[in-house]
Enzyme design. Structure first.
Site, PDB file in Angstrom:
ATOM      1  N   ARG A 175      41.585  38.742  39.332  1.00  0.00           N
ATOM      2  CA  ARG A 175      40.630  39.863  39.285  1.00  0.00           C
ATOM      3  C   ARG A 175      39.207  39.330  39.415  1.00  0.00           C
ATOM      4  O   ARG A 175      38.364  39.939  40.086  1.00  0.00           O
ATOM      5  CB  ARG A 175      40.793  40.657  37.992  1.00  0.00           C
ATOM      6  CG  ARG A 175      42.058  41.505  37.950  1.00  0.00           C
ATOM      7  CD  ARG A 175      42.116  42.371  36.723  1.00  0.00           C
ATOM      8  NE  ARG A 175      41.074  43.393  36.723  1.00  0.00           N
ATOM      9  CZ  ARG A 175      40.699  44.073  35.650  1.00  0.00           C
ATOM     10  NH1 ARG A 175      41.260  43.834  34.470  1.00  0.00           N
ATOM     11  NH2 ARG A 175      39.752  44.991  35.740  1.00  0.00           N
ATOM     12  N   CYS A 233      34.538  41.339  30.218  1.00  0.00           N
ATOM     13  CA  CYS A 233      35.907  41.437  30.725  1.00  0.00           C
ATOM     14  C   CYS A 233      36.002  42.715  31.529  1.00  0.00           C
ATOM     15  O   CYS A 233      35.052  43.095  32.208  1.00  0.00           O
ATOM     16  CB  CYS A 233      36.912  41.406  29.572  1.00  0.00           C
ATOM     17  SG  CYS A 233      36.662  42.727  28.353  1.00  0.00           S
TER      18      CYS A 233
END
Length: 276
Positions: A175, A233
């Site tokens: 990601r 995050c």
């Protein structure tokens, strides 16, 4: 916090156990998992409803888990029976990936008597320890949330940050690189960030935190000894796992609470893909 310590203190009135299970899969609900079986005496707090401000969601400007106000924190935490002198032990079934959100939220609001159960529910059950299905009703306590300066940063803070401070991305490496983005509006990472997946804080089965010297070495390589890093995050939960690992390593950092879900929703902000 070890499972051995918690087993010895299940009946201690000064200890409040909090189940913080939460799942990215909308078909799974932490509250249902709690009802099916939890550590005896544990209360349940929901990441979406209790540990985040209203108005969050996929693709929304404030991100998926906006940071709650001190007023909300005071109400929720006090309602869980947590006050001055209460030792909080948070757990989940993802090796602390979610429970660390409560750990950091309490520390950010001046309550240091909080720990994450190392190994979580997986280690607890693997050791044959008991579960319960009742729902405790603790007496409300007075909790005065006082946000400490520098613990929680905004999108503007990150955009204007001192480049000497490392910026760490706690999401999975694919990601970070932008190879896969199943949740948020754009793929990639904040320019200048380094990949620091929270999963690398763990070892073993059931997974527990790596020893402090190993964590220190890991974060030193990421620049955390030179300056306290800013950590983000997807939505401000697993970044707290990195912040807990930094704490265990004798280091510190700050949370970018909006994280990638907020940053990527703002088309005016740049993104990077691939490795640095």
């Amino acid at each position: 916090m070890t499972t051995e310590w918690l087993a010895r203190h299940l009946s201690d009135p000064r200890v409040r156990i909090v189940d913080v299970r939460w799942y990215l899969d909308p078909a799974r609900r932490g509250r249902d998992a709690y009802a099916a079986g939890h550590i005896p005496g544990a209360v349940f707090l929901d990441v979406d409803e209790d540990l985040s401000a209203p108005g969050g969601g996929r693709g929304r400007p404030a991100g998926r888990h906006p940071w709650p106000s001190p007023e909300q924190v005071s109400r929720v935490i006090g309602g869980a029976g947590i006050g001055p002198g209460t030792q909080v032990v948070a757990y989940d079934d993802q090796a602390g990936a979610v429970a660390a959100r409560l750990w950091y939220l309490l520390r950010a609001h001046s309550h240091d008597d909080v720990a994450v159960l190392d190994g979580g529910l997986a280690k607890w059950t693997a050791e044959g320890r008991p579960l319960a299905t009742d729902t405790p009703s603790p007496s409300p306590a007075r909790f005065e949330a006082r946000l400490r300066p520098g613990f929680v940063l905004t999108k503007a803070d990150v955009a204007a940050r001192d480049k000497a401070r490392p910026l760490l991305d706690a999401r999975a490496a694919e990601r970070y690189r932008g190879e896969n983005e199943p949740i948020d509006p754009r793929a990639g990472h904040i320019p200048g960030a380094r990949s620091a997946p929270f999963s690398a804080n763990l070892d073993g089965k059931p997974a527990v935190f790596r020893p402090s010297p190993e964590l220190r070495e890991r974060y030193a390589e990421l620049g955390a000894e030179a300056a306290p890093p800013i950590v983000y995050c997807g939505s401000g939960a697993t970044a707290c796992h990195d912040l807990l690992a930094l704490h265990l390593a004798g280091l510190s950092g700050s949370l970018y609470a909006g994280s990638w879900s907020e940053w990527s929703a703002d088309a005016s902000l740049p993104v990077e893909t691939g490795e640095p």
